[in-house]
Write a protein that holds these residues in place. Structure first.
Motif, PDB file in Angstrom:
ATOM      1  N   PRO A   1       0.710  -1.135  -0.022  1.00 48.29           N
ATOM      2  CA  PRO A   1       0.036  -0.003   0.093  1.00 48.29           C
ATOM      3  C   PRO A   1       0.888   1.295  -0.155  1.00 48.29           C
ATOM      4  CG  PRO A   1       0.034  -1.177   2.265  1.00 48.29           C
ATOM      5  CD  PRO A   1       0.861  -1.861   1.156  1.00 48.29           C
ATOM      6  N   ILE A   2       2.146   1.318   0.342  1.00 45.38           N
ATOM      7  CA  ILE A   2       2.865   2.616   0.599  1.00 45.38           C
ATOM      8  C   ILE A   2       3.609   2.930  -0.460  1.00 45.38           C
ATOM      9  CG2 ILE A   2       4.284   3.892   1.988  1.00 45.38           C
ATOM     10  CD1 ILE A   2       3.383   2.286   4.338  1.00 45.38           C
TER      11      ILE A   2
ATOM     12  N   LEU B   1       5.755  -3.997   2.519  1.00 46.26           N
ATOM     13  CA  LEU B   1       4.613  -2.766   2.791  1.00 46.26           C
ATOM     14  C   LEU B   1       4.859  -1.647   1.974  1.00 46.26           C
ATOM     15  CD1 LEU B   1       2.917  -1.643   4.883  1.00 46.26           C
ATOM     16  CD2 LEU B   1       5.138  -1.089   6.320  1.00 46.26           C
TER      17      LEU B   1
ATOM     18  N   ARG C   1      -1.490   2.829  -2.335  1.00 47.78           N
ATOM     19  CA  ARG C   1      -2.692   3.287  -1.741  1.00 47.78           C
ATOM     20  C   ARG C   1      -2.684   4.317  -0.806  1.00 47.78           C
ATOM     21  NH1 ARG C   1      -6.288  -1.647   0.246  1.00 47.78           N
ATOM     22  NH2 ARG C   1      -7.725   0.072   0.569  1.00 47.78           N
ATOM     23  N   TRP C   2      -1.459   4.516  -0.035  1.00 48.72           N
ATOM     24  CA  TRP C   2      -1.075   5.189   1.064  1.00 48.72           C
ATOM     25  C   TRP C   2       0.231   6.069   0.641  1.00 48.72           C
ATOM     26  CZ3 TRP C   2      -3.315   5.512   6.061  1.00 48.72           C
ATOM     27  CH2 TRP C   2      -4.333   4.793   6.189  1.00 48.72           C
TER      28      TRP C   2
ATOM     29  N   ALA D   1       3.536   1.728  11.076  1.00 50.72           N
ATOM     30  CA  ALA D   1       2.656   1.982   9.851  1.00 50.72           C
ATOM     31  C   ALA D   1       1.541   0.896   9.469  1.00 50.72           C
ATOM     32  CB  ALA D   1       3.723   2.248   8.716  1.00 50.72           C
ATOM     33  N   SER D   2       2.111  -0.267   9.514  1.00 51.17           N
ATOM     34  CA  SER D   2       1.136  -1.292   9.190  1.00 51.17           C
ATOM     35  C   SER D   2      -0.052  -1.306  10.048  1.00 51.17           C
ATOM     36  CB  SER D   2       1.951  -2.729   9.505  1.00 51.17           C
ATOM     37  OG  SER D   2       2.912  -2.861   8.396  1.00 51.17           O
TER      38      SER D   2
ATOM     39  N   ILE E   1      -2.406   1.428   9.093  1.00 52.40           N
ATOM     40  CA  ILE E   1      -3.179   1.120   7.616  1.00 52.40           C
ATOM     41  C   ILE E   1      -3.974   0.058   8.111  1.00 52.40           C
ATOM     42  CG2 ILE E   1      -2.752  -0.142   5.443  1.00 52.40           C
ATOM     43  CD1 ILE E   1       0.264   1.049   5.390  1.00 52.40           C
ATOM     44  N   GLU E   2      -3.694  -1.194   8.980  1.00 47.73           N
ATOM     45  CA  GLU E   2      -4.657  -1.918   9.208  1.00 47.73           C
ATOM     46  C   GLU E   2      -6.159  -1.489   9.700  1.00 47.73           C
ATOM     47  OE1 GLU E   2      -3.330  -5.441  11.194  1.00 47.73           O
ATOM     48  OE2 GLU E   2      -1.808  -5.658   9.815  1.00 47.73           O
TER      49      GLU E   2
ATOM     50  N   GLY F   1      -7.113   1.748   9.301  1.00 39.84           N
ATOM     51  CA  GLY F   1      -7.626   2.535   8.460  1.00 39.84           C
ATOM     52  C   GLY F   1      -8.624   1.711   7.355  1.00 39.84           C
ATOM     53  N   GLU F   2      -7.928   0.445   7.138  1.00 36.28           N
ATOM     54  CA  GLU F   2      -8.858  -0.176   6.082  1.00 36.28           C
ATOM     55  C   GLU F   2      -9.787  -1.167   6.609  1.00 36.28           C
ATOM     56  OE1 GLU F   2      -5.780  -2.669   4.384  1.00 36.28           O
ATOM     57  OE2 GLU F   2      -4.983  -1.106   2.966  1.00 36.28           O
TER      58      GLU F   2
END
Length: 112
Positions: free
Chosen positions: A7-8, A36, A83-84, A102-103, A106-107, A109-110
């Motif tokens: 995603p990043i 990641l 995605r990010w 960061a993971s 993201i988790e 947020g998703e």
């Protein structure tokens, strides 16, 4: 090869930043190897030092545009495919383990 689902996208604006850039890119390596970080985009404003060579050696995408941090950030974001977005100064050195935080973000947020 990086995981295409990663995603990043990291965007780094540069202008004659060869001195600090290697440490910035090295701090991203564990997250890139772990899947990641999808890509690193170096958005350059016309450097006359070794920024292009450093970006190439690190496997980063190197784009050149108009000078100016805001312009370079916008250009890098437009080129990014993740995605990010993570925007870093060329002399930023992330702390070891940053990718775990960061993971988690993201988790969360998703899941929303």
């Amino acid at each position: 090869m990086m995981d295409e689902r990663a995603p990043i996208s990291v965007v780094v604006p540069t202008l004659n930043a060869a001195e600090g850039l290697p440490m910035t890119l090295a701090a991203l390596a564990p997250a890139a190897l772990g899947g990641l970080v999808r890509e690193v985009v170096i958005s350059d404003g016309g450097s006359t030092d070794d920024v292009a060579e450093i970006a190439d050696a690190a496997g980063a995408r190197f784009i050149v545009g108009r000078r100016g941090r805001g312009v370079q950030l916008a250009q890098g974001a437009a080129e990014a495919r993740g995605r990010w977005l993570l925007f870093l100064h060329a002399d930023t050195q992330l702390e070891p383990g940053w990718e775990h935080d960061a993971s988690a973000i993201i988790e969360r947020g998703e899941d929303n």
